[in-house]
Design an enzyme around this catalytic site. Structure first.
Site, PDB file in Angstrom:
ATOM      1  NE  ARG A   8      -4.426  -1.458   1.602  1.00 23.96           N
ATOM      2  CZ  ARG A   8      -5.449  -1.643   2.412  1.00 23.96           C
ATOM      3  NH1 ARG A   8      -5.337  -1.381   3.702  1.00 23.96           N
ATOM      4  NH2 ARG A   8      -6.591  -2.083   1.944  1.00 23.96           N
ATOM      5  N   GLY A  23      -7.283  -7.648  -0.483  1.00 23.83           N
ATOM      6  CA  GLY A  23      -7.218  -8.540   0.668  1.00 23.83           C
ATOM      7  C   GLY A  23      -6.522  -9.844   0.357  1.00 23.83           C
ATOM      8  N   GLY A  29     -12.312  -4.419   1.374  1.00 20.72           N
ATOM      9  CA  GLY A  29     -13.702  -4.004   1.563  1.00 20.72           C
ATOM     10  C   GLY A  29     -14.177  -3.073   0.457  1.00 20.72           C
ATOM     11  CE  LYS A  60     -17.327 -14.901   9.149  1.00 17.87           C
ATOM     12  NZ  LYS A  60     -17.299 -13.625   9.885  1.00 17.87           N
TER      13      LYS A  60
HETATM   14  C1  3PG Z   1      -8.954  -1.763   4.736  1.00 23.96           C
HETATM   15  O1  3PG Z   1      -7.849  -2.243   5.004  1.00 23.96           O
HETATM   16  O2  3PG Z   1      -9.931  -2.468   4.438  1.00 23.96           O
HETATM   17  C2  3PG Z   1      -9.065  -0.280   4.669  1.00 23.96           C
HETATM   18  O3  3PG Z   1      -7.879   0.331   5.027  1.00 23.96           O
HETATM   19  C3  3PG Z   1     -10.232   0.206   5.481  1.00 23.96           C
HETATM   20  O4  3PG Z   1     -10.054  -0.089   6.839  1.00 23.96           O
HETATM   21  P1  3PG Z   1     -11.321  -0.232   7.779  1.00 23.96           P
HETATM   22  O5  3PG Z   1     -12.032  -1.478   7.328  1.00 23.96           O
HETATM   23  O6  3PG Z   1     -10.788  -0.343   9.187  1.00 23.96           O
HETATM   24  O7  3PG Z   1     -12.172   0.983   7.587  1.00 23.96           O
HETATM   25 MG    MG Z   2     -11.216  -3.882   6.220  1.00 24.03          MG
END
Ligand code: 3PG
Ligand code: MG
Length: 397
Positions: free
Chosen positions: A37, A354, A377, A202
């Site tokens: 990142r 992710g 997310g 999930k």
């Molecule tokens: C993540 O890693 O999904 C983003 O940086 C957002 O973080 P958060 O889900 O804690 O808002």
């Molecule tokens: Mg997150």
């Protein structure tokens, strides 16, 4: 719709307040274990400093709760890493809108970079507080959002800060521009067949994605532990597999409306000890026939072949979530086979953030796909078809 980018903005002698997503994983020693990142933010930062602008970077890290344990969420390691990557020192402020940040922002020279301490150390960040946002906004002439991983959030730095900077340029960075191009544009006008590959633990995380993609995609390939909940819905035996019993009805509904688009594994690689996958008893069984003393840990080889065949002909591929426990061989085989098929295809291939991004990186396929999203997310939210307030309010190109 295209947004105005940082490259299209005059920055000489100006201060750019840039929201980045430096929410990187740290180990117990506070060392960054994956700096992707930070690396991904370099083009936008360099675009400003090479043209004689100043950059103030702001980000969150983790989810600090306000207690003593919060120290481990300091952004200091990211400032150090950024300095190494840029080859020049980066300033770090020990607060966000306090005395240190204000003084260091005022002293910043053209071509220099300042990283502020974790935004979430201030309660105003999660609350979208206007006063907190106003103090951040007052530090700069230009707002830039390059925090794709956080674009689904309405935190102060994402929405209230650019709101407070109305009238000044409010633009996207390279990363956000590229993410929008792939995750939004490519999906709204996909080349066909359009194949989605969805894995992970999930069903509940992916319901909205499945719902949205069923209306857009030609095929959805299911893997990961999520498959065992679908298997239960079909009356299969799942042994000790990870399942969501309360989502079985929902899985039935999704299967009913899928109209043949939803593909489930035909075989499963299972084992009898999750804690010792390398050493435990393992076998491949037909899907829905997992022995009582075993649990499903990966898609089986027949499924890998079937999925690879579907992937081979795709023109657009979206992949989110691994097919099995890819961190633990031999349960990485399914994820590897799918990654290989995606890499071999000439489709536009988009890897959601992710775990799937980590898997593609670890397995060495990152250079062979069109786009690896930095947002977990956020890329899911985009695949769900959600609108992002944090992006919508920025200047049009
Ligand atoms: C993540 O890693 O999904 C983003 O940086 C957002 O973080 P958060 O889900 O804690 O808002
Ligand atoms: Mg997150």
């Amino acid at each position: 719709m295209a947004k105005k980018t940082i490259d299209q903005t005059e920055v000489q002698g100006k201060t750019v307040l840039m929201r980045v997503d430096f929410n990187v994983p740290l180990n117990d020693q506070g060392e960054i274990t994956d700096d992707r990142r930070v690396r991904m933010a370099l083009p936008s930062i360099e675009s400003v400093i090479k043209r004689g602008g100043k950059v103030i970077l702001m980000s969150h890290l983790g989810r600090p709760s306000g207690g003593e344990g919060d120290k481990k969420y300091s952004l200091k390691p990211t400032a150090t890493r950024l300095g190494e990557l840029l080859g020049s020192p980066v300033h770090f402020a020990t607060d966000t809108v306090g005395a240190d940040a204000t003084a260091k922002a005022a002293e910043l020279k053209d071509g220099e970079v300042l990283v502020l301490e974790n935004l979430r150390f201030n309660a105003g960040e999660k609350k979208g507080d206007a006063e907190f946002a106003g103090k951040l906004a007052a530090m700069a002439d230009i707002y830039c959002n390059d925090a794709f991983g956080t674009c689904h959030r309405k935190d102060a730095s994402m929405v209230a800060v650019p709101e407070a900077m109305a009238g000044k340029p409010r633009v996207v960075g390279h990363l956000v521009a590229k993410e929008i191009q792939y995750l939004s544009d490519a999906i709204s006008k996909p080349g066909r067949p359009f194949v989605a590959i969805l894995g992970g633990a999930k069903v509940s995380d992916k319901i909205n994605v499945i719902n949205n993609l069923l209306g857009i995609c030609d095929s959805i390939l299911i893997g990961g532990a999520m498959a065992y909940t679908f298997s239960l819905a079909q009356g299969g035996k799942v042994g000790g597999s990870l399942v969501e019993k309360d989502k079985v009805e929902l899985a039935k509904e999704l299967l009913a409306k899928a109209d043949g688009k939803l593909h489930l594994p035909v075989d499963t690689h299972c084992g009898d000890d999750f804690g010792n996958i390398a050493g435990c008893n393992k076998k491949v069984v037909p899907a829905g026939e997992i022995p009582d003393d075993m649990e499903g840990l990966d898609i089986g080889p027949e499924t890998s072949k079937l999925y690879a065949d579907i992937i081979k002909n795709a023109k657009t591929i979206v992949w989110n979530g691994p097919m099995g426990v890819f961190e633990k061989p031999p349960m990485d085989a399914g994820t590897k086979a799918v990654a290989q098929a995606v890499a071999d295809s000439d489709a536009v291939s988009i890897i959601g953030g992710g775990d799937s991004a980590a898997a593609v990186d670890q397995l060495g396929f990152a250079d062979q796909v069109s786009h690896v999203s930095t947002g977990g997310g956020a890329s899911l939210a985009m695949l769900e078809g959600q609108a992002f307030a944090a992006v919508d309010l920025l200047d049009e190109a």
